[in-house]
Write a protein that holds these residues in place. Structure first.
Motif, PDB file in Angstrom:
ATOM      1  N   ASP A  52       0.785  -1.189  -0.058  1.00 31.38           N
ATOM      2  CA  ASP A  52      -0.013   0.002   0.123  1.00 31.38           C
ATOM      3  C   ASP A  52       0.637   1.326   0.058  1.00 31.38           C
ATOM      4  N   VAL A  53       2.208   1.361   0.325  1.00 35.94           N
ATOM      5  CA  VAL A  53       3.051   2.273   0.386  1.00 35.94           C
ATOM      6  C   VAL A  53       4.125   2.091  -0.524  1.00 35.94           C
ATOM      7  N   SER A  54       4.649   3.166  -1.276  1.00 40.15           N
ATOM      8  CA  SER A  54       5.629   2.901  -2.366  1.00 40.15           C
ATOM      9  C   SER A  54       6.971   3.490  -1.632  1.00 40.15           C
ATOM     10  N   GLY A  55       8.198   2.864  -1.862  1.00 37.86           N
ATOM     11  CA  GLY A  55       9.427   3.403  -1.320  1.00 37.86           C
ATOM     12  C   GLY A  55       9.806   2.901  -0.107  1.00 37.86           C
ATOM     13  N   ILE A  56       9.138   1.722   0.431  1.00 37.86           N
ATOM     14  CA  ILE A  56       9.628   1.045   1.650  1.00 37.86           C
ATOM     15  C   ILE A  56      10.182  -0.270   1.512  1.00 37.86           C
ATOM     16  N   GLN A  57      11.361  -0.456   2.183  1.00 37.64           N
ATOM     17  CA  GLN A  57      11.868  -1.716   2.111  1.00 37.64           C
ATOM     18  C   GLN A  57      12.085  -2.354   3.528  1.00 37.64           C
TER      19      GLN A  57
END
Length: 379
Positions: free
Chosen positions: A23-28
């Motif tokens: 649901d969230v972009s740019g998360i690792q």
């Protein structure tokens, strides 16, 4: 953004990971932990930007664990994940950037991540603005600006490089003109040498400016007196390394990881790439300080029965100080005690090769006698 997740319920971990990555972009997500003790062990190695941390865990409260994590990684941002009502949450906010209520709502999670992203980006900008530059003196002289890799300096002449390095070596002190002339232009007439000194100092100032190292300054004042280099807030890697080693204190189970890091920070000899005789005393002093530190760490590992640690430290000593007999002898004795005859012999012949064949120095009689005494035991 690199994050870790901590919750004693594995299902909750999986659900949070899915929510973050889908649901969230740019998360690792670089780590998920259900055991708080494992988080404490791994946090320094992982160096995450943020941690999503459950409040209610049986072994330790999330508040307490959050404090521990902030001590280990001061830059980390904390987001509490909790099923508590808002009145209880108010008590948590003093420790954390944000909180997320269970069950997790996608829209609320996105707002939290946006807050995190803004805080981390602002923190990085401020960090770069506040951090002073570095002058690197291990092996080769280099300049390092905040947020950038260390760069080799292109000097106008070799005399400019040596004059700068000599003044840096004696920083914050006035070095009289005659001393500098005798060092750099001993065969020149005084008037000519004085002009060379003045011109070379000018070139150094230009080099500092072109490398954005204006914080470092050379003042001449009365030219009859000499020159002084002032570094201001600029840090010097050899100085920082020495201070770190001295501040750590005796090696124990609580600070051994920091001692390991300090050992790695020593990259090689002080100005080791240059044949400056005036630097040799300081070079030898720092070299011996590092060697004593490495030997203390090796002894600690030996007492703890951490054989791989002993091996790694002594191999590092051999890389930097290939003529140090004690490092070879330590590994010979260790390998012999572990029954690794081949490795023991390899260390002995490596020592013979480096000392006798490459340096023309005879191996110590006690090491040779020890080795000869071992041979019949394995025949």
């Amino acid at each position: 953004m690199r994050v870790i997740l901590v919750d004693d319920e594995r299902l909750a971990l999986q659900q949070l990971r899915k929510a973050l990555e889908c649901d969230v972009s740019g998360i690792q997500v670089i780590g998920m932990f259900s055991d708080p003790a494992h988080v404490v062990e791994d946090i320094k190695k992982l160096q995450p930007d943020a941690v999503f941390l459950d409040i209610h865990m049986p072994e330790i409260s999330g508040l307490k664990l959050g404090e521990q994590l902030q001590e280990l990684v001061p830059s980390i941002e904390i987001v509490f994940v909790t099923a508590y009502d808002r009145y209880a949450v108010q008590a948590f906010e003093m420790y954390a950037l944000d909180y997320v209520m269970k069950p997790i709502q996608s829209s609320r999670l996105q707002k939290t991540v946006q807050r995190l992203r803004e805080k981390i980006e602002t923190g990085e900008d401020n960090k770069q603005e506040l951090e002073p530059p570095f002058i690197c003196c291990f092996n080769q002289l280099r300049f390092q600006l905040p947020g950038e890799e260390a760069q080799t300096v292109k000097w106008r002449t070799s005399k400019a490089q040596e004059l700068f390095t000599y003044l840096l070596h004696h920083r914050e002190r006035v070095i009289d003109r005659n001393t500098l002339i005798e060092l750099l232009w001993p065969d020149f007439e005084m008037d000519r040498a004085a002009k060379q000194l003045y011109t070379t100092a000018y070139h150094i100032r230009q080099t500092l400016k072109s490398n954005r190292m204006e914080a470092v300054s050379i003042s001449s004042g009365d030219l009859e007196a000499g020159y002084r280099l002032t570094v201001g807030e600029v840090r010097i890697d050899t100085e920082e390394w020495e201070n770190k080693v001295k501040q750590l204190g005796p090696i124990d189970l609580h600070n051994v990881a920091q001692h390991e890091q300090a050992l790695k920070l020593y990259k090689g000899d002080y100005l080791g790439d240059y044949e400056y005789m005036w630097a040799e005393q300081e070079r030898e002093r720092l070299r011996l300080l590092w060697l004593r530190h490495a030997q203390d760490l090796s002894q600690f590992y030996m007492e703890q029965g951490r054989w791989q640690g002993v091996i790694k430290v002594n191999q590092r000593i051999q890389q930097l100080l290939p003529d140090n007999e004690e490092s070879y002898f330590t590994l010979m004795q260790l390998y012999d005690s572990l029954g690794y005859r081949g490795r023991m012999e390899e260390q002995y012949w490596l020592l013979i090769s480096r000392l006798e064949q490459e340096m023309g120095v005879t191996v110590s009689a006690n090491i040779r006698a020890w080795y000869e005494n071992k041979k019949p035991l394995h025949c």
